[in-house]
Design a protein around this motif. Structure first.
Motif, PDB file in Angstrom:
ATOM      1  N   GLN A  26       0.902  -1.115  -0.271  1.00  0.00           N
ATOM      2  CA  GLN A  26       0.088  -0.047   0.043  1.00  0.00           C
ATOM      3  C   GLN A  26       0.917   1.185   0.097  1.00  0.00           C
ATOM      4  O   GLN A  26       0.357   2.224  -0.584  1.00  0.00           O
ATOM      5  N   THR A  30       0.226   3.329  -5.668  1.00  0.00           N
ATOM      6  CA  THR A  30      -0.805   4.235  -5.402  1.00  0.00           C
ATOM      7  C   THR A  30      -1.999   3.480  -5.306  1.00  0.00           C
ATOM      8  O   THR A  30      -2.110   2.341  -5.593  1.00  0.00           O
ATOM      9  N   ALA A  31      -3.038   4.129  -4.797  1.00  0.00           N
ATOM     10  CA  ALA A  31      -4.378   3.636  -4.336  1.00  0.00           C
ATOM     11  C   ALA A  31      -4.890   3.112  -5.888  1.00  0.00           C
ATOM     12  O   ALA A  31      -5.299   1.749  -5.810  1.00  0.00           O
ATOM     13  N   ARG A  32      -4.847   3.566  -6.833  1.00  0.00           N
ATOM     14  CA  ARG A  32      -5.343   3.152  -8.331  1.00  0.00           C
ATOM     15  C   ARG A  32      -4.670   1.910  -8.673  1.00  0.00           C
ATOM     16  O   ARG A  32      -4.978   0.887  -9.262  1.00  0.00           O
ATOM     17  N   GLU A  33      -3.331   2.159  -8.352  1.00  0.00           N
ATOM     18  CA  GLU A  33      -2.293   0.694  -8.898  1.00  0.00           C
ATOM     19  C   GLU A  33      -2.707  -0.429  -8.151  1.00  0.00           C
ATOM     20  O   GLU A  33      -2.883  -1.451  -8.855  1.00  0.00           O
ATOM     21  N   GLU A  35      -5.519  -1.071  -6.802  1.00  0.00           N
ATOM     22  CA  GLU A  35      -6.955  -1.600  -7.336  1.00  0.00           C
ATOM     23  C   GLU A  35      -6.584  -2.482  -8.749  1.00  0.00           C
ATOM     24  O   GLU A  35      -7.209  -3.611  -8.734  1.00  0.00           O
ATOM     25  N   ARG A  36      -5.827  -1.921  -9.382  1.00  0.00           N
ATOM     26  CA  ARG A  36      -5.626  -2.580 -10.869  1.00  0.00           C
ATOM     27  C   ARG A  36      -4.964  -3.825 -10.617  1.00  0.00           C
ATOM     28  O   ARG A  36      -5.260  -4.937 -11.377  1.00  0.00           O
ATOM     29  N   LEU A  62     -14.651  -4.789 -14.171  1.00  0.00           N
ATOM     30  CA  LEU A  62     -13.719  -4.455 -15.122  1.00  0.00           C
ATOM     31  C   LEU A  62     -13.795  -4.962 -16.681  1.00  0.00           C
ATOM     32  O   LEU A  62     -15.023  -5.591 -16.817  1.00  0.00           O
ATOM     33  N   ASN A  66      -8.878  -6.340 -19.969  1.00  0.00           N
ATOM     34  CA  ASN A  66      -8.155  -6.983 -18.819  1.00  0.00           C
ATOM     35  C   ASN A  66      -8.055  -8.377 -18.781  1.00  0.00           C
ATOM     36  O   ASN A  66      -6.909  -8.838 -18.650  1.00  0.00           O
TER      37      ASN A  66
ATOM     38  N   LYS B   2     -10.079  -3.859  -0.891  1.00  0.00           N
ATOM     39  CA  LYS B   2      -8.898  -3.812   0.012  1.00  0.00           C
ATOM     40  C   LYS B   2      -8.812  -5.424   0.326  1.00  0.00           C
ATOM     41  O   LYS B   2      -7.326  -5.710   0.226  1.00  0.00           O
ATOM     42  N   GLU B  33       4.247   0.001 -15.481  1.00  0.00           N
ATOM     43  CA  GLU B  33       4.237   0.105 -13.799  1.00  0.00           C
ATOM     44  C   GLU B  33       5.483  -0.494 -13.129  1.00  0.00           C
ATOM     45  O   GLU B  33       5.702  -0.191 -12.205  1.00  0.00           O
TER      46      GLU B  33
END
Lengths: 100, 100
Positions: A26, A30-33, A35-36, A62, A66, B2, B33
């Motif tokens: 974490q 990043t938060a979005r990374e 998630e992805r 999604l 992906n 999460k 990434e």
DNA sequence: ACCGGTGTTTCTATAACCAGAAACAGGACC
DNA sequence: GGTCCTGTTTCTGGTTATAGAAACACCGGT
């Protein structure tokens, strides 16, 4: 550089505590990374269970691009993701016989 | 969610082989990434060694906004990154005394 | 032959992350 | 006081990964 990723990979192998690993991710992502990436992990888990791709897309909210990506990785004969999935108790689909 | 990241974190703690971990990361991350994330790892390593931020930016070809981000994480008292860096033999700067 | 489900690829628009530059405040040294 | 180095924050523009929809070929059942 690829070398940097290797060093990070080695560092990750030294972390045995689940909770520390989660916090480390974490902080580094990043938060979005996060998630992805965790989304991709959910994708390959479901793919290995044989779920239809469109249903996976629905369930996870999604897009199909992906899923295709994940399925390509799973089809590769030397896929690390497949190896990990097997160890974790999932039952991956067999690799593509008509290999490259 | 999460929860997904926690599961991925646990899976990562089960991987002890450096080479398998590296391949797993390369399959789960996009090329960009992987560059970004390993770049952040390089940043915090250098920050913990006390290198000036502008020199780090130069060396790694990265922008200052990334460095600031990393340094913020390192200043947090309960930073997982700091814990990992110490284990890996780096000598992190002390946490911010005037904490929240 | 038709039809429904499947996997796959392609398109456009959107949002996240970042590079590069600039600006600010703080401290050390002369 | 002046100057330089430091860390930090903010701004603009550009790149990247994705969503959502659409289209294609394949296969099996009826």
């Amino acid at each position: 550089m690829k070398r940097s990723l290797d060093e990070l990979a080695e560092t990750l192998t030294h972390i045995d505590d689940r909770e520390l690993m989660a916090r480390f991710l974490q902080e580094l992502l990043t938060a979005r990374e996060a998630e992805r990436i965790s989304g991709r992990w959910e994708i390959v888990k479901r793919l290995s269970e044989g779920l239809p791709q469109r249903r996976i897309a629905e369930e996870l909210g999604l897009s199909l691009c992906n899923i295709t990506r994940g399925s390509r990785e799973l089809r590769r004969r030397d896929s690390a993701i497949r190896t990990i999935l097997e160890r974790e108790g999932y039952t991956p689909i067999p690799p593509d016989e008509s290999g490259p």
